[in-house]
Design a protein around this motif. Structure first.
Motif: not given
Length: 925
Positions: A203, A208, A236, A396, A405
């Motif tokens: 992580y 975002s 997202t 993330y 990612p």
């Protein structure tokens, strides 16, 4: 006639070099080890002894070793060597992990090839050659650290026998119903084009979009008015094309709030926060209140596609952030997937292997998922569905290989069931000894919360999943017979045979599907590399004659709780219903001197190869021993220089001892313990006490305790006191006198024990010293055993007495230093001291101290009774008043003591009577 009395002194004699010159000397010592085949000799000498198996976690064969590798291998070596010296049969079989994505990426990058454009077998050959090359490279580097092991017969995960054993592990799990194929969301790396397991995720912070989106209600089930909106929050936006539902918590209270001409459904507790973020100045009016359960199966409209979004209930909904209404896309999230199963929701996955939208995503088809966030936000804005948009930094998941990612993406994968064996996994964790103890809690929590293990990978460099599919009915074929046949093929040809032959060439003759068809296709996915290394306890410990299952110890970095410790436990419990290890020991990470993570960009990387080139491996080993490795450790050039100074003191201790036993034969000259001088018996006690403490510390893997105890013994007990006191006796006494042989008996015993106790740590230096130890029969100190602590040499009363003597001595040394600074005396032997004890206890100690002048290092001592008048010029301390004066008489030409007796002997007018009597043992003419 003048006489050179220096020729009548027993001055130290040794060829043992003062300077270690480790970078040049260590390779020579290692060459000697290879010539004598030291590993085999150690193993032969321990035949029939109780076994201790440290199973090596395989490093990855794709680069030169770094400091983390060095710490790990040195720790293992210190344990194995300490166990063999304690009397165990402790073989060490090193291993390498050789399959997986990093090697594929290295080949693609180095050879500038497209793996899809060359034959799979050719590409795999390149990967194999690459891995084997780095095994040879790392092997020489590990050996340069001084690590003893079966380097010519390591275990390697790409070798045929290993791969065959791995296939059998897979087969046993399948036979128990622990292997299944399913479509569910897994971590997916679009850069690497493969599924990932939880162990392959790390992580990192990422920026975002943070958006609130309105879903218009089309069927409120009599609760919500049509045209009202349910507000969801997501980071997202790219997952919105896969949305099929909205999840509410059944017990959370929701409100329908009227504001700015709209009706919005939000969790009551989050209403003010959401409206404020959206820029609404007025709080709005609450038109109705509902429990989430009341709104089940309300239907909303997708914000930009012509399909519905069903309101469902889920306990995973929280009030930590967002709106209390969770956008649900079963193809892109595990919690969404699980709630989707309950409501029979469709699983949409409009993203392909490379992270690009498919035709299912409509106008966004062909766009990379992350870059599609912008167009999706524009569409939401145009449709009036975007309530608010901002950016946020949050933790993330990233691929720990390529560092990019990852996404959750539902695909068909092979899984190992954790649910079916979770209780047994947790039970076995309780049976293992964890060091540090928090390791148990850490692994317990990981296993308790772990999803089923995704074991399939969409790559080619690895062990294939040994499953076949009927070309007619599509049924899966995996039986004990097919597993056994494939395993035997792999044992003979390696896993390459899977890629060289069609399915029929991999199956037993006459194999048929239950539908009657005899034609099959083979699985194209390979196994997760954690399945490779996680099978090592079977492939290695259970298969090699010199080893045993389970292993006594696993030792790796603390990151392996999610990796090797975890995968090994899973396969072991699945196959043998028992943990593969009795104890797990973990170490921390290496940081720079300021506590920062090492990185090339910061320029703070310490390269173990350069350290060995400049300082030597024993300095690196000594540093590893000096730190409490169970937490993160620091290293820098300055720290290594400090360690090098400690090494110098230890080496000088060895050199002093060797220099003073040059004419000592333990078979001829040893003085019985009860005939030895008291101070020599004290020294014997101290080394046995050191042995007792260090062996206990070795058993507990507390190498920093060993380091500090040995350092303290060398610098405080020996150099600062015992050696200082001995000099007059060992240099000036008659060669065969009891006084000198008593000291040599003690020094030889100290030397022998100290070099043995140091051998697991400064392993090269210990063997170098061993070559000079009188009476040492073995070729290497590593062939010796520590043996039991000599309880007959331990004397706590004597130790307590000398502790008090040393305290009084410290007070005398302070007085002598003051007199030296005031120019009353020069060297201590110029001094005479008058001692005025303050207590009867101090008087008794001094009266009962043999050879008190020698202990205090002065030429004369006058001891007064407690309570006697103390001169005004005496210095007062805790237990003593001390008057320092210049000793009366002349300096003996030989022993340098000042005494009025010098010159009383006509045959030796420059000597004191003692030296005059002693020189007759030397040819002085």
């Amino acid at each position: 006639m003048s006489i050179d009395y220096s020729k009548t002194l027993n001055l130290p004699v040794t060829d043992f070099p003062m300077r270690g010159n480790l970078p040049q000397r260590e390779p020579e010592i290692q060459k000697q080890w290879e010539q004598m085949d030291l590993y085999k000799k150690v193993q032969a000498s321990r035949q029939g002894k109780p076994k201790f198996i440290l199973h090596d976690g395989p490093p990855y064969a794709n680069g030169d070793i770094h400091l983390g590798h060095a710490v790990n291998k040195i720790l293992k070596d210190m344990i194995v060597k300490s166990k063999t010296m304690e009397g165990y049969d402790a073989p060490y079989v090193p291993g390498w992990d050789t399959h997986g994505l990093p090697i594929e990426q290295a080949i693609i990058k180095n050879k500038k090839i497209n793996r899809h454009e060359i034959p799979v077998t050719e590409f795999r050959d390149m990967c194999r050659e690459y891995a084997l090359g780095f095994i040879d490279r790392q092997r020489s580097q590990f050996k340069r650290l001084g690590v003893r092991g079966d380097w010519e017969n390591p275990y390697i995960t790409l070798l045929p026998q290993y791969e065959a054993a791995q296939i059998r592990v897979f087969g046993e799990m399948a036979a128990k119903g622990l292997i299944y194929k399913g479509m569910k969301p897994v971590y997916w790396c679009a850069s690497c084009e493969t599924a990932l397991a939880e162990a392959e995720i790390e992580y990192t912070d990422k920026k975002s979009p943070s958006i609130y989106v309105k879903f218009k209600v089309v069927d409120g089930k009599g609760k919500l008015p049509e045209g009202s909106s349910i507000v969801i929050w997501t980071t997202t936006p790219w997952t919105l094309p896969a949305n099929v539902a909205i999840a509410l918590h059944p017990e959370i209270e929701y409100v329908l709030v009227e504001t700015n001409g709209e009706q919005l459904l939000l969790a009551k507790e989050l209403m003010s926060e959401v409206l404020q973020a959206a820029g609404y100045e007025e709080p709005g009016k609450v038109a109705a209140t509902f429990k989430g359960a009341e709104l089940e199966r309300v239907v909303a409209k997708h914000p930009f596609f012509d399909r519905e979004s069903l309101v469902v209930l889920g306990d995973h909904v929280t009030l930590d952030a967002g709106t209390g209404a969770v956008h649900t896309a079963p193809g892109h999230g595990m919690e969404d997937y699980l709630v989707g199963l309950q409501y029979d929701l469709p699983i949409l996955v409009p993203v392909d292997d490379q992270g690009k939208f498919t035709g299912q995503a409509g106008p966004f088809a062909g766009q990379f998922y992350a870059k599609a966030n912008g167009p999706i936000l524009e569409t939401l804005q145009q449709n009036g569905a975007l309530l608010h948009h901002t950016e946020m930094d949050h933790s993330y998941p990233h691929c720990w290989r390529c560092k990019n990612p990852v996404i959750y993406r539902a695909t068909e994968q092979w899984f190992g069931s954790i649910d079916k064996i979770r209780d047994e996994l947790l039970k076995q964790i309780e049976q293992v000894k964890w060091n540090p103890s928090w390791g148990e809690v850490r692994l317990h929590n990981m296993v308790a919360e772990r999803q089923d293990w995704c074991i399939s990978r969409q790559r080619v460099w690895g062990v294939p999943i040994p499953i076949f599919y009927c070309t007619d009915c599509g049924g899966e074929l995996i039986t004990p017979e097919t597993i056994d046949h494939v395993a035997n093929l792999f044992a003979e040809h390696g896993s390459q045979v899977w890629f060289e032959r069609e399915a029929e060439g991999l199956l037993p003759e006459g194999t048929a599907c239950s539908c009657g068809n005899r034609r099959f296709r083979k699985e194209t996915d390979i196994m997760d590399v954690w399945f490779d290394s996680g099978s090592s306890h079977i492939a290695v410990c259970d298969h090699r004659e010199e080893l045993q299952w389970p292993a006594n110890l696993y030792l790796e970095g603390s990151d392996q709780y999610r990796g090797w410790f975890n995968s090994s436990l899973t396969t072991a419990v699945a196959v043998k219903n028992q943990a593969p290890y009795r104890e797990v020991l973990s170490h921390g990470f290496v940081l720079d001197g300021e506590g920062r993570k090492m990185s090339k960009s910061l320029g703070n990387v310490v390269d173990p190869l350069k350290v060995m080139e400049q300082l030597g491996a024993d300095i690196l080993r000594l540093w590893v021993a000096s730190v409490d490795y169970r937490a993160d450790v620091r290293v820098s050039d300055a720290i290594l220089k400090q360690v090098a100074e400690v090494y110098r003191k230890i080496r000088n201790t060895f050199r002093y001892l060797l220099g003073n036993v040059y004419d000592y034969d333990p078979n001829q000259h040893a003085v019985p313990f009860d005939k030895m001088l008291e101070i020599d018996r004290w020294a014997m006690h101290k080394v046995e006490q050191l042995k007792q403490k260090t062996i206990k510390a070795y058993r507990n893997y507390e190498f920093h305790v060993v380091f500090h105890d040995i350092n303290n013994f060398c610098t405080v007990d020996m150099s600062a006191f015992y050696f200082d006191v001995l000099k007059d006796r060992v240099y000036t006494s008659a060669p065969d006198s009891t006084e000198r042989r008593s000291a040599q008996t003690a020094m030889h015993h100290i030397l022998t024990e100290l070099v043995k106790l140091s051998a697991p740590i400064v392993t090269h230096t210990a063997d170098e010293v061993w070559n000079y130890v009188p009476g040492a029969a073995e070729e290497s100190v590593q062939l010796t055993e520590w043996g039991e602590v000599r309880s007959d040499y331990l004397d706590e009363q004597l130790d307590a007495k000398w502790d008090e003597i040393l305290k009084l001595r410290d007070e005398v040394l302070k007085a002598l230093e003051t007199a030296r600074q005031e120019k009353v005396i020069g060297k201590s032997l110029m001094a005479a001291v008058d001692l005025y004890p303050r207590t009867e206890a101090a008087l008794q100690i001094l009266q009962n101290t043999p050879r008190l002048q020698e202990v205090l290092g002065v030429s004369e001592v006058k001891l007064y009774a407690a309570g006697d008048a103390v001169p005004a010029d005496a210095a007062s301390y805790d237990d003593l008043s001390i008057r320092v004066r210049v000793a009366e008489g002349e300096t003996c030409e030989r022993c340098r003591m000042v005494t009025p007796e010098v010159g009383k002997r006509e045959d030796h007018p420059l000597l004191c009577p003692t030296c005059a009597d002693t020189v007759k043992f030397f040819p002085v003419a």
